[in-house]
Design a protein around this motif. Structure first.
Motif, PDB file in Angstrom:
ATOM      1  N   GLU A  15      -6.013  -4.405  -7.817  1.00 30.05           N
ATOM      2  CA  GLU A  15      -6.880  -3.311  -8.289  1.00 30.05           C
ATOM      3  C   GLU A  15      -8.248  -3.392  -7.615  1.00 30.05           C
ATOM      4  OE1 GLU A  15      -4.957  -2.373 -12.686  1.00 30.05           O
ATOM      5  OE2 GLU A  15      -6.652  -3.747 -12.559  1.00 30.05           O
ATOM      6  N   ARG A  16      -8.748  -4.603  -7.429  1.00 27.51           N
ATOM      7  CA  ARG A  16     -10.042  -4.782  -6.739  1.00 27.51           C
ATOM      8  C   ARG A  16      -9.946  -4.320  -5.301  1.00 27.51           C
ATOM      9  NH1 ARG A  16     -11.375 -10.499  -8.876  1.00 27.51           N
ATOM     10  NH2 ARG A  16     -12.291  -9.971 -10.879  1.00 27.51           N
ATOM     11  N   VAL A  19     -10.506  -0.711  -4.369  1.00 30.89           N
ATOM     12  CA  VAL A  19     -11.869  -0.153  -4.386  1.00 30.89           C
ATOM     13  C   VAL A  19     -12.837  -0.936  -3.503  1.00 30.89           C
ATOM     14  CG1 VAL A  19     -11.701   0.964  -6.655  1.00 30.89           C
ATOM     15  CG2 VAL A  19     -12.409  -1.437  -6.528  1.00 30.89           C
ATOM     16  N   ASN A  20     -12.364  -2.060  -2.967  1.00 33.91           N
ATOM     17  CA  ASN A  20     -13.254  -2.901  -2.164  1.00 33.91           C
ATOM     18  C   ASN A  20     -12.679  -3.159  -0.768  1.00 33.91           C
ATOM     19  OD1 ASN A  20     -14.941  -4.783  -1.056  1.00 33.91           O
ATOM     20  ND2 ASN A  20     -14.436  -6.417  -2.513  1.00 33.91           N
ATOM     21  N   ARG A  26      -6.798  -5.682   0.965  1.00 38.91           N
ATOM     22  CA  ARG A  26      -7.073  -4.272   1.269  1.00 38.91           C
ATOM     23  C   ARG A  26      -6.020  -3.678   2.205  1.00 38.91           C
ATOM     24  NH1 ARG A  26      -9.762   0.234  -0.547  1.00 38.91           N
ATOM     25  NH2 ARG A  26     -10.626   1.405   1.181  1.00 38.91           N
ATOM     26  N   ARG A  47      -4.707   2.083  -1.421  1.00 39.74           N
ATOM     27  CA  ARG A  47      -5.618   3.117  -1.935  1.00 39.74           C
ATOM     28  C   ARG A  47      -5.839   3.047  -3.435  1.00 39.74           C
ATOM     29  NH1 ARG A  47      -8.657   5.456   2.031  1.00 39.74           N
ATOM     30  NH2 ARG A  47      -7.392   5.546   3.912  1.00 39.74           N
ATOM     31  N   THR A  48      -4.777   2.837  -4.185  1.00 36.22           N
ATOM     32  CA  THR A  48      -4.957   2.612  -5.637  1.00 36.22           C
ATOM     33  C   THR A  48      -3.938   1.578  -6.100  1.00 36.22           C
ATOM     34  OG1 THR A  48      -3.424   4.299  -6.474  1.00 36.22           O
ATOM     35  CG2 THR A  48      -5.659   5.047  -6.047  1.00 36.22           C
ATOM     36  N   ARG A 111     -10.539  13.562  -2.579  1.00 38.66           N
ATOM     37  CA  ARG A 111     -11.415  12.377  -2.677  1.00 38.66           C
ATOM     38  C   ARG A 111     -11.712  11.755  -1.318  1.00 38.66           C
ATOM     39  NH1 ARG A 111      -8.074   9.884  -7.552  1.00 38.66           N
ATOM     40  NH2 ARG A 111      -8.981  11.095  -9.249  1.00 38.66           N
TER      41      ARG A 111
END
Ligand SMILES: Cc1cc2nc3c(=O)[nH]c(=O)nc-3n(C[C@H](O)[C@H](O)[C@H](O)COP(=O)(O)O)c2cc1C
Length: 189
Positions: A15-16, A19-20, A26, A47-48, A111
């Motif tokens: 989850e981190r 967004v990071n 990633r 992405r999510t 987005r």
């Protein structure tokens, strides 16, 4: 360490990562099988991530070979490695495709920053590149929307592996169709 202390933090890291951009998880490998039965793997941006449903989301160009491959065979492995903690997460599950005009693709597209939208405005992925055209004509980001798709992955198993100086550790987790933890056990590394 208890098994219950492994599953939840692994999903927190995913989850981190969504967004990071600096996170170790990633960039992950999305691995599928093509219609000839050959393994295919490629790096994608995470992405999510949602631990409740054990799902991950990726973005792709619907003209790419993977988009067609995943229609024929939605079974995939998502391989994640973070050098921080030397942790490998091997997730197995299925992919659902959300093409242009779908609500999921619309939401994700809205987005995206302009610089990312432009990446979908060029020629079909894998085709020979016409550099002279790309250099003289600026790409129109609005063209990309009709090619943009979302890949939604749902995990049914997690093979967790921590590489240590000694005593490597490995555990296997199973999830049911709702995403609840249905099994967990230590396995030999
Ligand atoms: C760091 C990195 C991130 C990438 N992220 C994506 C991505 O999020 N989505 C995607 O479709 N391709 C992404 N790519 C390109 C893919 O790895 C791949 O080359 C391309 O999607 C074509 O794959 P295919 O021929 O299997 O369809 C990325 C490549 C790199 C090096």
């Amino acid at each position: 360490m208890k098994l219950s202390d492994i599953d939840a933090p692994a999903w927190t890291e995913l989850e981190r990562a969504a967004v990071n951009p600096q996170s170790g998880f990633r960039y992950v490998n999305l691995c599928s099988v093509d219609p000839q039965g050959r393994p295919q793997a490629r790096t994608v941006v995470l992405r999510t991530a949602d631990r409740a449903t054990r799902s991950l989301e990726f973005h792709t160009d619907t003209r790419s070979p993977k988009w067609r491959e995943l229609l024929a065979n939605p079974q995939v492995t998502v391989l994640c490695f973070s050098p921080i903690g030397r942790l490998q997460l091997r997730l197995r599950g299925t992919i659902e495709r959300h093409g242009p005009e779908s609500e999921r693709a619309d939401t994700a597209w809205n987005r995206l920053p302009s610089r990312t939208r432009v990446t979908y405005a060029g020629g079909p992925p894998g085709d020979e590149c016409a550099f002279e055209i790309v250099e003289t004509e600026p790409l129109d980001e609005t063209k990309g929307k009709a090619r943009f798709g979302v890949l939604s992955f749902r995990a049914r198993t997690l093979d967790w592996f921590e590489l240590r100086q000694q005593d490597n550790r490995r555990a296997l987790f199973g999830y049911d169709e709702t995403g609840s933890l249905s099994s967990c056990r230590w396995i030999n590394p």
